[in-house]
Scaffold this motif. Structure first.
Motif, PDB file in Angstrom:
ATOM      1  N   LEU A 223      57.408   6.871 -71.895  1.00 26.62           N
ATOM      2  CA  LEU A 223      58.038   6.084 -73.868  1.00 26.62           C
ATOM      3  C   LEU A 223      57.941   6.818 -74.429  1.00 26.62           C
ATOM      4  O   LEU A 223      58.576   6.991 -75.588  1.00 26.62           O
ATOM      5  CB  LEU A 223      57.661   4.241 -74.065  1.00 26.62           C
ATOM      6  N   HIS A 224      56.913   7.504 -74.830  1.00 31.16           N
ATOM      7  CA  HIS A 224      57.000   8.970 -75.569  1.00 31.16           C
ATOM      8  C   HIS A 224      57.409  10.227 -75.360  1.00 31.16           C
ATOM      9  O   HIS A 224      56.739  11.264 -75.946  1.00 31.16           O
ATOM     10  CB  HIS A 224      55.076   9.428 -75.984  1.00 31.16           C
ATOM     11  N   HIS A 225      58.024  10.664 -73.994  1.00 37.97           N
ATOM     12  CA  HIS A 225      58.623  11.425 -74.132  1.00 37.97           C
ATOM     13  C   HIS A 225      59.665  10.850 -73.925  1.00 37.97           C
ATOM     14  O   HIS A 225      61.003  10.223 -73.881  1.00 37.97           O
ATOM     15  CB  HIS A 225      58.275  11.781 -72.473  1.00 37.97           C
ATOM     16  N   GLN A 226      60.704  12.544 -73.459  1.00 42.39           N
ATOM     17  CA  GLN A 226      62.160  12.314 -73.325  1.00 42.39           C
ATOM     18  C   GLN A 226      62.604  12.836 -72.158  1.00 42.39           C
ATOM     19  O   GLN A 226      61.896  13.475 -71.746  1.00 42.39           O
ATOM     20  CB  GLN A 226      63.305  13.614 -74.401  1.00 42.39           C
ATOM     21  N   GLY A 227      63.792  11.749 -71.993  1.00 37.92           N
ATOM     22  CA  GLY A 227      63.810  11.656 -70.291  1.00 37.92           C
ATOM     23  C   GLY A 227      64.966  12.315 -70.050  1.00 37.92           C
ATOM     24  O   GLY A 227      66.105  11.992 -70.837  1.00 37.92           O
ATOM     25  N   ILE A 228      65.446  12.540 -68.901  1.00 43.74           N
ATOM     26  CA  ILE A 228      66.745  12.487 -68.583  1.00 43.74           C
ATOM     27  C   ILE A 228      67.139  11.402 -67.601  1.00 43.74           C
ATOM     28  O   ILE A 228      66.834  11.189 -66.816  1.00 43.74           O
ATOM     29  CB  ILE A 228      66.819  13.956 -67.603  1.00 43.74           C
TER      30      ILE A 228
ATOM     31  N   VAL B 203      65.853  19.283 -66.020  1.00 47.55           N
ATOM     32  CA  VAL B 203      64.306  18.383 -65.951  1.00 47.55           C
ATOM     33  C   VAL B 203      64.241  20.571 -65.594  1.00 47.55           C
ATOM     34  O   VAL B 203      62.978  20.402 -66.033  1.00 47.55           O
ATOM     35  CB  VAL B 203      63.927  17.717 -64.667  1.00 47.55           C
ATOM     36  N   LYS B 204      64.600  21.353 -65.023  1.00 46.31           N
ATOM     37  CA  LYS B 204      63.619  22.282 -65.013  1.00 46.31           C
ATOM     38  C   LYS B 204      64.297  23.070 -65.763  1.00 46.31           C
ATOM     39  O   LYS B 204      63.365  24.466 -65.463  1.00 46.31           O
ATOM     40  CB  LYS B 204      64.869  23.018 -63.194  1.00 46.31           C
ATOM     41  N   ALA B 205      64.747  22.803 -66.269  1.00 50.11           N
ATOM     42  CA  ALA B 205      65.187  24.082 -67.770  1.00 50.11           C
ATOM     43  C   ALA B 205      63.975  23.690 -68.596  1.00 50.11           C
ATOM     44  O   ALA B 205      63.850  23.916 -70.135  1.00 50.11           O
ATOM     45  CB  ALA B 205      66.510  23.272 -67.835  1.00 50.11           C
ATOM     46  N   GLY B 206      63.570  21.795 -68.118  1.00 54.32           N
ATOM     47  CA  GLY B 206      62.135  21.768 -69.533  1.00 54.32           C
ATOM     48  C   GLY B 206      62.855  20.859 -70.216  1.00 54.32           C
ATOM     49  O   GLY B 206      62.028  20.383 -71.710  1.00 54.32           O
ATOM     50  N   LEU B 207      64.254  20.446 -70.055  1.00 54.00           N
ATOM     51  CA  LEU B 207      64.718  19.730 -71.669  1.00 54.00           C
ATOM     52  C   LEU B 207      63.942  17.741 -71.076  1.00 54.00           C
ATOM     53  O   LEU B 207      63.948  17.434 -72.153  1.00 54.00           O
ATOM     54  CB  LEU B 207      66.421  18.983 -71.061  1.00 54.00           C
ATOM     55  N   GLY B 208      62.883  17.729 -70.308  1.00 57.06           N
ATOM     56  CA  GLY B 208      62.250  16.407 -70.451  1.00 57.06           C
ATOM     57  C   GLY B 208      62.289  15.775 -68.900  1.00 57.06           C
ATOM     58  O   GLY B 208      62.838  16.421 -67.995  1.00 57.06           O
ATOM     59  N   VAL B 209      62.127  14.345 -68.852  1.00 58.05           N
ATOM     60  CA  VAL B 209      61.135  13.968 -67.783  1.00 58.05           C
ATOM     61  C   VAL B 209      61.999  13.395 -67.229  1.00 58.05           C
ATOM     62  O   VAL B 209      62.890  12.728 -67.527  1.00 58.05           O
ATOM     63  CB  VAL B 209      60.205  12.685 -68.040  1.00 58.05           C
ATOM     64  N   GLY B 210      61.838  13.039 -64.921  1.00 57.38           N
ATOM     65  CA  GLY B 210      63.510  12.782 -64.587  1.00 57.38           C
ATOM     66  C   GLY B 210      62.557  11.822 -63.753  1.00 57.38           C
ATOM     67  O   GLY B 210      61.457  12.125 -63.222  1.00 57.38           O
ATOM     68  N   PHE B 211      63.193  11.119 -63.318  1.00 61.27           N
ATOM     69  CA  PHE B 211      62.788  10.248 -62.307  1.00 61.27           C
ATOM     70  C   PHE B 211      64.071  10.785 -61.101  1.00 61.27           C
ATOM     71  O   PHE B 211      65.585  10.078 -60.918  1.00 61.27           O
ATOM     72  CB  PHE B 211      63.176   8.684 -62.702  1.00 61.27           C
ATOM     73  N   LEU B 212      63.519  11.427 -59.956  1.00 60.14           N
ATOM     74  CA  LEU B 212      64.332  12.178 -58.700  1.00 60.14           C
ATOM     75  C   LEU B 212      64.100  12.140 -57.486  1.00 60.14           C
ATOM     76  O   LEU B 212      62.859  11.558 -57.345  1.00 60.14           O
ATOM     77  CB  LEU B 212      64.724  13.606 -59.227  1.00 60.14           C
TER      78      LEU B 212
ATOM     79  N   HIS C 175      56.223  21.214 -69.820  1.00 61.47           N
ATOM     80  CA  HIS C 175      56.626  19.760 -71.021  1.00 61.47           C
ATOM     81  C   HIS C 175      55.329  18.948 -70.610  1.00 61.47           C
ATOM     82  O   HIS C 175      55.074  18.760 -71.737  1.00 61.47           O
ATOM     83  CB  HIS C 175      58.130  19.128 -70.224  1.00 61.47           C
ATOM     84  N   PHE C 176      54.757  18.717 -69.342  1.00 59.08           N
ATOM     85  CA  PHE C 176      53.922  17.766 -69.635  1.00 59.08           C
ATOM     86  C   PHE C 176      52.261  18.528 -70.572  1.00 59.08           C
ATOM     87  O   PHE C 176      51.388  18.068 -71.185  1.00 59.08           O
ATOM     88  CB  PHE C 176      53.338  18.005 -68.168  1.00 59.08           C
ATOM     89  N   THR C 177      52.534  20.066 -70.606  1.00 59.37           N
ATOM     90  CA  THR C 177      51.157  20.608 -71.764  1.00 59.37           C
ATOM     91  C   THR C 177      51.703  20.343 -73.099  1.00 59.37           C
ATOM     92  O   THR C 177      50.326  20.519 -73.819  1.00 59.37           O
ATOM     93  CB  THR C 177      51.443  22.431 -71.014  1.00 59.37           C
TER      94      THR C 177
ATOM     95  N   SER D  71      54.960  16.007 -60.243  1.00 53.68           N
ATOM     96  CA  SER D  71      54.597  15.126 -60.209  1.00 53.68           C
ATOM     97  C   SER D  71      53.774  13.700 -60.679  1.00 53.68           C
ATOM     98  O   SER D  71      52.496  14.823 -60.024  1.00 53.68           O
ATOM     99  CB  SER D  71      55.073  14.700 -58.736  1.00 53.68           C
ATOM    100  N   VAL D  72      53.660  12.735 -61.701  1.00 54.26           N
ATOM    101  CA  VAL D  72      52.950  12.138 -62.175  1.00 54.26           C
ATOM    102  C   VAL D  72      52.898  10.831 -61.536  1.00 54.26           C
ATOM    103  O   VAL D  72      53.764  10.298 -61.211  1.00 54.26           O
ATOM    104  CB  VAL D  72      52.877  12.276 -63.804  1.00 54.26           C
ATOM    105  N   LEU D  73      52.286   9.852 -61.903  1.00 48.87           N
ATOM    106  CA  LEU D  73      52.375   8.485 -61.581  1.00 48.87           C
ATOM    107  C   LEU D  73      52.669   7.937 -60.725  1.00 48.87           C
ATOM    108  O   LEU D  73      53.541   6.998 -60.089  1.00 48.87           O
ATOM    109  CB  LEU D  73      53.190   7.731 -63.429  1.00 48.87           C
ATOM    110  N   GLU D  74      51.905   8.907 -59.394  1.00 43.69           N
ATOM    111  CA  GLU D  74      53.049   8.769 -58.278  1.00 43.69           C
ATOM    112  C   GLU D  74      52.756   7.365 -57.421  1.00 43.69           C
ATOM    113  O   GLU D  74      52.869   6.900 -56.681  1.00 43.69           O
ATOM    114  CB  GLU D  74      52.088   9.772 -57.109  1.00 43.69           C
TER     115      GLU D  74
END
Length: 300
Positions: free
Chosen positions: A188-193, A234-243, A174-176, A259-262
């Motif tokens: 905001l430019h990503h699809q989220g879960i 999220v694991k299926a690559g459908l978007g970014v999650g906050f988990l 997804h990040f690639t 993980s990003v923006l830690e």
């Protein structure tokens, strides 16, 4: 359940706990008709309607709410007195009723409840999972589990987990494809879960760094109230999650999720077992609290 002889009151509280007559009937081992008749009989004697009923829902009236708030604690004491006749501190017997948040099941069951029931074979356990905050005493529960920030101040609280940290995660692919966000606004430019809350709205991701705070509404491709469905999406690559980190540690260690923006995700106080501190603690709950303290917090 050792019957106290106050069946109609027990039926009313079961309807409140379960949110309906049929579910209450299943809990109590009665027919739905018997539950309905018990409630109607009590309403007739009180000359007051306790529930508003439609074909789709059952809800307490204002009078019903006041009645349950007064009767619930008293009935709980009577029930516990009945059960304690058949119990002692070393070999408790009876039913432990717990109100717990959604999505705690496997973590909680595997780490505590199985061990508790194996150690105390005379104890039965009932858990009800829901997002809303309730009065555990009025609704007939021995204890509840919630985040520390939500525990009422007049309750005794025992730590179940360490501090919890929500992480912004997605698959490496997804990040690639969409790029690694460098700031919260980049999300905001990503699809989220998205996580759907009990009131129907979407949870806004709460981020903080050095006193700067964001409440971010990432556009959801998929929204759900089920944490484990969110993790699968999220694991299926459908978007970014906050988990929560404690639920995805294995995926992070294996590299399945990144993980990003830690520096924007700060830990907060974790889950607490809580119960009233102003009354006698029944043996079954006392034994459960002792097991929690013995085992320590659930590993994060």
């Amino acid at each position: 359940m050792h019957r106290s002889g106050l069946t109609e009151l027990e039926v009313v509280l079961a309807v409140v706990r379960r949110g309906g007559f049929r579910a209450a009937a299943q809990e109590l081992g009665m027919s739905a008709t018997a539950v309905s008749n018990a409630v109607a009989g009590l309403e007739s004697r009180l000359q007051t309607r306790l529930f508003n009923r439609t074909t789709r829902s059952v809800a307490l009236t204002d009078a019903g709410q006041r009645f349950v708030a007064r009767v619930g604690p008293a009935l709980q004491e009577i029930r516990q007195a009945s059960e304690e006749i058949h119990s002692d501190n070393d070999d408790p017997a009876g039913t432990l009723r717990l109100n717990v948040p959604n999505n705690i099941g496997p973590l909680f069951l595997d780490n505590l409840l199985i061990a508790y029931m194996q150690r105390y074979p005379k104890m039965r356990v009932e858990t009800v999972s829901e997002a809303r905050m309730i009065d555990i005493v009025a609704e007939g529960y021995d204890a509840g589990i919630r985040l520390a920030e939500s525990v009422p101040q007049d309750m005794v609280a025992v730590a179940l987990t360490p501090d919890i940290r929500q992480l912004i995660v997605a698959t490496p692919d997804h990040f690639t494809r969409y790029g690694i966000p460098q700031t919260p606004d980049d999300l905001l430019h990503h699809q989220g879960i998205g996580m759907r809350m009990s009131h129907g709205g979407l949870y806004r991701w709460e981020l903080e760094r050095r006193g700067e705070q964001y409440a971010l509404a990432v556009p959801p491709r998929f929204a759900t109230s089920d944490l484990f469905a969110s993790i699968r999406a999220v694991k299926a690559g459908l978007g970014v999650g906050f988990l929560p980190e404690l639920y995805i540690r294995q995926e992070l260690e294996s590299g399945e999720l990144v993980s990003v923006l830690e520096d924007w995700t700060q830990p907060f106080a974790g889950l607490r077992l809580y119960y009233p501190g102003h009354r006698h603690v029944p043996p079954g709950l006392r034994a459960f609290v002792a097991l929690v303290r013995e085992r320590g917090i659930i590993p994060g």
